[in-house]
Motif scaffolding. Structure first.
Motif, PDB file in Angstrom:
ATOM      1  N   ILE A 105       0.842  -1.187   0.000  1.00 43.57           N
ATOM      2  CA  ILE A 105       0.000   0.000   0.000  1.00 43.57           C
ATOM      3  C   ILE A 105       0.884   1.247   0.000  1.00 43.57           C
ATOM      4  O   ILE A 105       2.000   1.246   0.527  1.00 43.57           O
ATOM      5  CB  ILE A 105      -0.968   0.032   1.204  1.00 43.57           C
ATOM      6  CG1 ILE A 105      -0.215  -0.052   2.541  1.00 43.57           C
ATOM      7  CG2 ILE A 105      -2.001  -1.088   1.092  1.00 43.57           C
ATOM      8  CD1 ILE A 105      -1.107   0.116   3.760  1.00 43.57           C
ATOM      9  N   ALA A 106       0.369   2.292  -0.634  1.00 46.16           N
ATOM     10  CA  ALA A 106       1.098   3.554  -0.754  1.00 46.16           C
ATOM     11  C   ALA A 106       0.099   4.694  -0.594  1.00 46.16           C
ATOM     12  O   ALA A 106      -1.118   4.496  -0.619  1.00 46.16           O
ATOM     13  CB  ALA A 106       1.804   3.637  -2.106  1.00 46.16           C
ATOM     14  N   ALA A 133       3.743   9.705  -0.510  1.00 49.21           N
ATOM     15  CA  ALA A 133       4.011  10.783  -1.467  1.00 49.21           C
ATOM     16  C   ALA A 133       3.175  12.001  -1.070  1.00 49.21           C
ATOM     17  O   ALA A 133       2.020  12.142  -1.478  1.00 49.21           O
ATOM     18  CB  ALA A 133       3.678  10.328  -2.882  1.00 49.21           C
ATOM     19  N   PHE A 134       3.764  12.846  -0.244  1.00 47.73           N
ATOM     20  CA  PHE A 134       3.101  14.074   0.171  1.00 47.73           C
ATOM     21  C   PHE A 134       3.448  15.171  -0.830  1.00 47.73           C
ATOM     22  O   PHE A 134       4.628  15.381  -1.162  1.00 47.73           O
ATOM     23  CB  PHE A 134       3.556  14.481   1.568  1.00 47.73           C
ATOM     24  CG  PHE A 134       3.114  13.541   2.661  1.00 47.73           C
ATOM     25  CD1 PHE A 134       1.886  12.896   2.600  1.00 47.73           C
ATOM     26  CD2 PHE A 134       3.928  13.318   3.763  1.00 47.73           C
ATOM     27  CE1 PHE A 134       1.483  12.044   3.618  1.00 47.73           C
ATOM     28  CE2 PHE A 134       3.525  12.470   4.788  1.00 47.73           C
ATOM     29  CZ  PHE A 134       2.298  11.829   4.718  1.00 47.73           C
ATOM     30  N   SER A 135       2.434  15.869  -1.313  1.00 52.41           N
ATOM     31  CA  SER A 135       2.645  16.878  -2.357  1.00 52.41           C
ATOM     32  C   SER A 135       3.698  17.910  -1.959  1.00 52.41           C
ATOM     33  O   SER A 135       4.468  18.373  -2.789  1.00 52.41           O
ATOM     34  CB  SER A 135       1.324  17.573  -2.690  1.00 52.41           C
ATOM     35  OG  SER A 135       0.770  18.203  -1.544  1.00 52.41           O
ATOM     36  N   ASP A 144      -2.279  17.130 -11.047  1.00 51.49           N
ATOM     37  CA  ASP A 144      -1.098  17.244 -11.901  1.00 51.49           C
ATOM     38  C   ASP A 144      -0.594  15.835 -12.226  1.00 51.49           C
ATOM     39  O   ASP A 144      -0.351  15.028 -11.316  1.00 51.49           O
ATOM     40  CB  ASP A 144      -0.038  18.055 -11.152  1.00 51.49           C
ATOM     41  CG  ASP A 144       1.282  18.178 -11.886  1.00 51.49           C
ATOM     42  OD1 ASP A 144       1.404  17.641 -13.002  1.00 51.49           O
ATOM     43  OD2 ASP A 144       2.201  18.805 -11.345  1.00 51.49           O
ATOM     44  N   LEU A 145      -0.425  15.533 -13.502  1.00 55.69           N
ATOM     45  CA  LEU A 145       0.020  14.196 -13.903  1.00 55.69           C
ATOM     46  C   LEU A 145       1.370  13.845 -13.291  1.00 55.69           C
ATOM     47  O   LEU A 145       1.669  12.670 -13.054  1.00 55.69           O
ATOM     48  CB  LEU A 145       0.091  14.085 -15.424  1.00 55.69           C
ATOM     49  CG  LEU A 145      -1.226  14.274 -16.183  1.00 55.69           C
ATOM     50  CD1 LEU A 145      -1.013  13.995 -17.664  1.00 55.69           C
ATOM     51  CD2 LEU A 145      -2.331  13.389 -15.620  1.00 55.69           C
ATOM     52  N   GLY A 146       2.181  14.862 -13.009  1.00 54.92           N
ATOM     53  CA  GLY A 146       3.482  14.618 -12.410  1.00 54.92           C
ATOM     54  C   GLY A 146       3.396  13.918 -11.070  1.00 54.92           C
ATOM     55  O   GLY A 146       4.315  13.182 -10.687  1.00 54.92           O
ATOM     56  N   ALA A 147       2.299  14.110 -10.338  1.00 56.05           N
ATOM     57  CA  ALA A 147       2.138  13.450  -9.040  1.00 56.05           C
ATOM     58  C   ALA A 147       2.047  11.938  -9.216  1.00 56.05           C
ATOM     59  O   ALA A 147       2.667  11.165  -8.473  1.00 56.05           O
ATOM     60  CB  ALA A 147       0.892  13.984  -8.329  1.00 56.05           C
ATOM     61  N   TYR A 148       1.293  11.506 -10.210  1.00 51.50           N
ATOM     62  CA  TYR A 148       1.121  10.067 -10.456  1.00 51.50           C
ATOM     63  C   TYR A 148       2.385   9.460 -11.056  1.00 51.50           C
ATOM     64  O   TYR A 148       2.776   8.342 -10.684  1.00 51.50           O
ATOM     65  CB  TYR A 148      -0.078   9.843 -11.383  1.00 51.50           C
ATOM     66  CG  TYR A 148      -1.319  10.543 -10.888  1.00 51.50           C
ATOM     67  CD1 TYR A 148      -2.122   9.963  -9.908  1.00 51.50           C
ATOM     68  CD2 TYR A 148      -1.668  11.800 -11.376  1.00 51.50           C
ATOM     69  CE1 TYR A 148      -3.251  10.613  -9.438  1.00 51.50           C
ATOM     70  CE2 TYR A 148      -2.798  12.455 -10.907  1.00 51.50           C
ATOM     71  CZ  TYR A 148      -3.578  11.867  -9.937  1.00 51.50           C
ATOM     72  OH  TYR A 148      -4.691  12.509  -9.467  1.00 51.50           O
ATOM     73  N   GLU A 149       3.026  10.194 -11.950  1.00 50.37           N
ATOM     74  CA  GLU A 149       4.266   9.705 -12.550  1.00 50.37           C
ATOM     75  C   GLU A 149       5.354   9.569 -11.495  1.00 50.37           C
ATOM     76  O   GLU A 149       6.144   8.613 -11.515  1.00 50.37           O
ATOM     77  CB  GLU A 149       4.688  10.642 -13.680  1.00 50.37           C
ATOM     78  CG  GLU A 149       3.743  10.573 -14.879  1.00 50.37           C
ATOM     79  CD  GLU A 149       3.897  11.730 -15.840  1.00 50.37           C
ATOM     80  OE1 GLU A 149       4.583  12.723 -15.485  1.00 50.37           O
ATOM     81  OE2 GLU A 149       3.319  11.652 -16.950  1.00 50.37           O
ATOM     82  N   ASN A 153       7.276   5.992 -10.590  1.00 53.01           N
ATOM     83  CA  ASN A 153       8.733   5.870 -10.559  1.00 53.01           C
ATOM     84  C   ASN A 153       9.218   5.387  -9.203  1.00 53.01           C
ATOM     85  O   ASN A 153      10.087   4.507  -9.110  1.00 53.01           O
ATOM     86  CB  ASN A 153       9.391   7.202 -10.918  1.00 53.01           C
ATOM     87  CG  ASN A 153       9.247   7.550 -12.383  1.00 53.01           C
ATOM     88  OD1 ASN A 153       9.116   6.667 -13.228  1.00 53.01           O
ATOM     89  ND2 ASN A 153       9.263   8.839 -12.697  1.00 53.01           N
ATOM     90  N   ALA A 154       8.664   5.968  -8.143  1.00 54.37           N
ATOM     91  CA  ALA A 154       9.101   5.596  -6.793  1.00 54.37           C
ATOM     92  C   ALA A 154       8.692   4.170  -6.445  1.00 54.37           C
ATOM     93  O   ALA A 154       9.430   3.452  -5.756  1.00 54.37           O
ATOM     94  CB  ALA A 154       8.528   6.581  -5.778  1.00 54.37           C
ATOM     95  N   LEU A 155       7.521   3.757  -6.918  1.00 52.48           N
ATOM     96  CA  LEU A 155       7.034   2.404  -6.641  1.00 52.48           C
ATOM     97  C   LEU A 155       7.685   1.353  -7.540  1.00 52.48           C
ATOM     98  O   LEU A 155       7.616   0.159  -7.243  1.00 52.48           O
ATOM     99  CB  LEU A 155       5.511   2.346  -6.833  1.00 52.48           C
ATOM    100  CG  LEU A 155       4.659   3.080  -5.799  1.00 52.48           C
ATOM    101  CD1 LEU A 155       3.228   3.219  -6.302  1.00 52.48           C
ATOM    102  CD2 LEU A 155       4.698   2.356  -4.456  1.00 52.48           C
TER     103      LEU A 155
END
Length: 197
Positions: A105-106, A133-135, A144-149, A153-155
């Motif tokens: 979970i994330a 992943a805190f903004s 913002d698509l960058g949040a999901y990308e 990457n991190a996952l």
């Protein structure tokens, strides 16, 4: 195994309480309608970590054409944290259950630094998430698509191996744009059904 990527507010934590909203307006001592316009207009840079709490509240004051001194800013930060501090214990229990079962979970949340720090200090269940992943710390806020990308990457996960759980349609649509599967949260029971193979 699918990674479950949770939103925080509106899913595990409660949205801003009515009492919290009233306390903020009383503390600011400005008309409510104008206050909320300024509060939200200035919020994204604060959520993305571009502003500290005091800098955010100075921007809000500038938008309202008033001045908040350091004492009032401290009170506003405290009131803001208090208004966002309630959690859904049923969802906390589900998070604990998923983690205990070995489910990965994330967490992806639009949240300013002061509130993120509060949650880390007061809610030990946050440690159950393999990624938080805190903004304010990743420099991107939903939708913002960058949040999901950033999360993908991190996952180190393929998009179709991630299920994003959020209560807002615009955030779900953004996640789906990058290939992540979405579940719009309504109740813990419906989420549990969606997570059952």
């Amino acid at each position: 195994m699918t990674v479950v990527l949770f939103d925080l507010f509106g899913v595990i934590a409660r949205h801003q309480s009515t009492e919290g909203k009233d306390r903020l307006v009383r503390t600011a001592e400005v008309p409510a309608a104008a206050f909320w316009d300024a509060y939200w207009a200035c919020r994204q840079p604060y959520d993305q970590g571009e502003l500290t709490g005091p800098a955010y509240w100075r921007q809000v004051a500038d938008s309202l054409d008033v001045r908040f001194d350091a004492h009032r800013i401290a009170d506003l930060i405290d009131a803001d944290i208090a208004g966002w501090s309630a959690v859904d214990e049923v969802m906390v229990a589900l998070v604990e259950e998923l983690a205990a079962s070995g489910r990965r979970i994330a967490l992806l949340s639009n949240i300013p630094e002061e509130l993120a720090t509060y949650y880390e200090e007061h809610h030990p269940w946050l440690k159950r998430f393999s990624l938080r992943a805190f903004s304010c710390r990743i420099g991107h806020a939903k939708p913002d698509l960058g949040a999901y990308e950033w999360c993908l990457n991190a996952l180190r996960a393929a998009p179709d191996r991630v299920l994003f759980v959020d209560d807002r349609d615009e955030n779900i649509r953004a996640a789906e744009t990058v290939g992540i599967r979405g579940h719009r949260f309504t109740t813990p029971e419906r989420l549990r059904e969606a997570l059952t193979p």
